[in-house]
Design a protein around this motif. Structure first.
Motif, mmCIF file in Angstrom:
data_model
loop_
_atom_site.group_PDB
_atom_site.id
_atom_site.type_symbol
_atom_site.label_atom_id
_atom_site.label_comp_id
_atom_site.label_asym_id
_atom_site.label_seq_id
_atom_site.Cartn_x
_atom_site.Cartn_y
_atom_site.Cartn_z
ATOM 1 N N GLY A 75 0.832 -1.188 0.000
ATOM 2 C CA GLY A 75 0.000 0.000 0.000
ATOM 3 C C GLY A 75 0.867 1.237 0.000
ATOM 4 N N ARG A 76 0.341 2.298 -0.547
ATOM 5 C CA ARG A 76 1.050 3.578 -0.542
ATOM 6 C C ARG A 76 0.047 4.683 -0.261
ATOM 7 N NH1 ARG A 76 6.446 5.510 -0.720
ATOM 8 N NH2 ARG A 76 6.182 7.756 -0.907
ATOM 9 N N ARG A 77 0.362 5.524 0.707
ATOM 10 C CA ARG A 77 -0.480 6.675 1.046
ATOM 11 C C ARG A 77 0.117 7.891 0.361
ATOM 12 N NH1 ARG A 77 -0.122 9.982 5.995
ATOM 13 N NH2 ARG A 77 -1.950 11.342 6.000
ATOM 14 N N ILE A 78 -0.692 8.516 -0.485
ATOM 15 C CA ILE A 78 -0.247 9.678 -1.242
ATOM 16 C C ILE A 78 -0.913 10.915 -0.648
ATOM 17 C CG2 ILE A 78 -0.276 10.779 -3.509
ATOM 18 C CD1 ILE A 78 -0.388 7.936 -4.686
ATOM 19 N N HIS A 79 -0.120 11.931 -0.382
ATOM 20 C CA HIS A 79 -0.683 13.173 0.140
ATOM 21 C C HIS A 79 0.100 14.357 -0.412
ATOM 22 C CE1 HIS A 79 2.564 13.324 3.183
ATOM 23 N NE2 HIS A 79 2.380 12.022 3.245
ATOM 24 N N ARG A 80 -0.320 15.545 -0.058
ATOM 25 C CA ARG A 80 0.244 16.747 -0.661
ATOM 26 C C ARG A 80 1.742 16.921 -0.389
ATOM 27 N NH1 ARG A 80 -2.710 18.060 3.651
ATOM 28 N NH2 ARG A 80 -1.782 19.345 5.283
ATOM 29 N N ARG A 81 2.250 16.338 0.676
ATOM 30 C CA ARG A 81 3.672 16.478 1.000
ATOM 31 C C ARG A 81 4.533 15.388 0.364
ATOM 32 N NH1 ARG A 81 1.126 17.996 5.881
ATOM 33 N NH2 ARG A 81 1.500 20.188 6.328
ATOM 34 N N ASN A 82 3.889 14.320 -0.113
ATOM 35 C CA ASN A 82 4.648 13.245 -0.755
ATOM 36 C C ASN A 82 3.734 12.534 -1.747
ATOM 37 O OD1 ASN A 82 6.188 11.093 -1.550
ATOM 38 N ND2 ASN A 82 6.810 10.497 0.502
ATOM 39 N N THR A 83 3.948 12.792 -3.009
ATOM 40 C CA THR A 83 3.097 12.220 -4.055
ATOM 41 C C THR A 83 3.734 11.005 -4.736
ATOM 42 O OG1 THR A 83 3.974 13.754 -5.693
ATOM 43 C CG2 THR A 83 1.975 14.442 -4.509
ATOM 44 N N SER A 84 4.830 10.512 -4.181
ATOM 45 C CA SER A 84 5.512 9.364 -4.773
ATOM 46 C C SER A 84 4.601 8.139 -4.786
ATOM 47 C CB SER A 84 6.773 9.027 -3.971
ATOM 48 O OG SER A 84 7.324 7.804 -4.426
ATOM 49 N N ARG A 85 4.730 7.362 -5.831
ATOM 50 C CA ARG A 85 3.973 6.108 -5.945
ATOM 51 C C ARG A 85 4.889 4.896 -5.815
ATOM 52 N NH1 ARG A 85 -0.895 6.239 -9.981
ATOM 53 N NH2 ARG A 85 -2.062 7.956 -9.103
ATOM 54 N N GLN A 86 6.060 5.106 -5.251
ATOM 55 C CA GLN A 86 7.004 4.010 -5.045
ATOM 56 C C GLN A 86 6.518 3.133 -3.906
ATOM 57 O OE1 GLN A 86 11.199 5.011 -4.758
ATOM 58 N NE2 GLN A 86 11.468 3.402 -3.233
ATOM 59 N N LEU A 87 6.370 1.843 -4.190
ATOM 60 C CA LEU A 87 5.968 0.892 -3.161
ATOM 61 C C LEU A 87 7.179 0.502 -2.328
ATOM 62 C CD1 LEU A 87 3.539 -1.377 -5.207
ATOM 63 C CD2 LEU A 87 3.002 0.655 -3.839
ATOM 64 N N SER A 88 6.943 -0.091 -1.177
ATOM 65 C CA SER A 88 8.062 -0.531 -0.342
ATOM 66 C C SER A 88 8.851 -1.617 -1.074
ATOM 67 C CB SER A 88 7.572 -1.013 1.017
ATOM 68 O OG SER A 88 6.704 -2.113 0.865
ATOM 69 N N ALA A 89 10.047 -1.866 -0.599
ATOM 70 C CA ALA A 89 11.002 -2.755 -1.258
ATOM 71 C C ALA A 89 10.428 -4.143 -1.530
ATOM 72 C CB ALA A 89 12.257 -2.882 -0.399
ATOM 73 N N ILE A 90 10.744 -4.657 -2.699
ATOM 74 C CA ILE A 90 10.417 -6.034 -3.075
ATOM 75 C C ILE A 90 11.740 -6.786 -3.100
ATOM 76 C CG2 ILE A 90 9.509 -7.559 -4.856
ATOM 77 C CD1 ILE A 90 7.687 -5.186 -5.697
ATOM 78 N N ARG A 91 11.856 -7.809 -2.282
ATOM 79 C CA ARG A 91 13.134 -8.514 -2.148
ATOM 80 C C ARG A 91 13.198 -9.821 -2.940
ATOM 81 N NH1 ARG A 91 15.731 -5.164 0.795
ATOM 82 N NH2 ARG A 91 14.805 -4.192 2.600
ATOM 83 N N ASP A 92 12.050 -10.458 -3.194
ATOM 84 C CA ASP A 92 12.079 -11.784 -3.803
ATOM 85 C C ASP A 92 10.880 -11.965 -4.740
ATOM 86 O OD1 ASP A 92 12.269 -14.466 -4.429
ATOM 87 O OD2 ASP A 92 11.958 -15.173 -2.384
ATOM 88 N N LYS A 129 20.850 -1.532 -5.604
ATOM 89 C CA LYS A 129 21.963 -2.304 -5.047
ATOM 90 C C LYS A 129 22.140 -2.101 -3.544
ATOM 91 C CE LYS A 129 26.859 -3.237 -5.691
ATOM 92 N NZ LYS A 129 28.059 -2.957 -6.461
ATOM 93 N N HIS A 130 22.087 -0.866 -3.067
ATOM 94 C CA HIS A 130 22.397 -0.623 -1.653
ATOM 95 C C HIS A 130 21.366 -1.201 -0.687
ATOM 96 C CE1 HIS A 130 19.802 2.956 -2.059
ATOM 97 N NE2 HIS A 130 19.695 2.905 -0.755
ATOM 98 N N THR A 131 20.168 -1.535 -1.170
ATOM 99 C CA THR A 131 19.175 -2.201 -0.321
ATOM 100 C C THR A 131 18.948 -3.651 -0.731
ATOM 101 O OG1 THR A 131 17.345 -1.422 -1.711
ATOM 102 C CG2 THR A 131 17.944 -0.056 0.203
ATOM 103 N N ASN A 132 19.635 -4.076 -1.820
ATOM 104 C CA ASN A 132 19.470 -5.427 -2.356
ATOM 105 C C ASN A 132 17.988 -5.761 -2.532
ATOM 106 O OD1 ASN A 132 20.263 -7.923 -3.349
ATOM 107 N ND2 ASN A 132 20.176 -8.877 -1.332
ATOM 108 N N SER A 133 17.291 -4.845 -3.179
ATOM 109 C CA SER A 133 15.852 -5.014 -3.384
ATOM 110 C C SER A 133 15.466 -4.381 -4.717
ATOM 111 C CB SER A 133 15.083 -4.355 -2.235
ATOM 112 O OG SER A 133 15.268 -2.942 -2.261
#
Length: 161
Positions: A75-92, A129-133
């Motif tokens: 899930g991603r919460r979008i609001h006026r201070r952060n409109t990014s649609r990047q989901l949390s890390a996917i590792r596998d 690379k730095h999060t390996n995700s």
């Protein structure tokens, strides 16, 4: 109803937040003390589709359907201070079959939701690379890709109580 939050002290606001989070946990909506977005996404998808929610420590997937399909839920919460649609890390990518993703507005109302096959997620993700995700952006054009199922209205239709 007038908003009286602006008259409350910072400690009072933090205490209210803690009380709200504890009540949501008691009701089974959230399972952790973290930001509620991820837990809320899992709760809504599992309630809507009758999926079995996995334990907090399950690797690479969050729920299982009655047919054995494994779902990674984001899930991603979008609001006026952060409109990014990047989901949390996917590792596998091998740990799940379908990505169930939902976008919320700033007040946690559902704006869009989709079921996305893992090959599409893999193809549209960027390795970090730095999060390996892997990073996946839930952009509007995802809903136009063949194989993606828009489940926005199904999620909106459930009763949260």
């Amino acid at each position: 109803m007038t908003n009286t939050l602006h008259t409350k002290s910072i400690p009072d606001l933090l205490a209210l937040h803690a009380d709200v989070m504890e009540e949501l946990r008691t009701r089974g909506v959230v399972r952790s003390s973290n930001n509620p977005t991820g837990d809320l996404a899992e709760y809504i998808f599992c309630k809507t589709f009758g999926w079995t929610q996995e334990g907090n420590s399950a690797k690479a997937f969050d729920a299982t359907g009655s047919d054995g399909t494994r779902y990674q839920i984001k899930g991603r919460r979008i609001h006026r201070r952060n409109t990014s649609r990047q989901l949390s890390a996917i590792r596998d990518f091998d740990g799940f079959d379908i990505l169930a993703a939902v976008l919320f507005d700033d007040r946690f109302c559902i704006t869009q939701a989709a079921l996305i096959p893992v090959p599409l997620v893999r193809d549209r993700s960027t390795y970090v690379k730095h999060t390996n995700s892997h990073r996946f952006m839930l952009c509007d054009e995802v809903w136009d890709v063949p194989g993606v199922i828009d489940v926005t209205e199904r999620l909106r239709a459930i009763s949260w109580d």
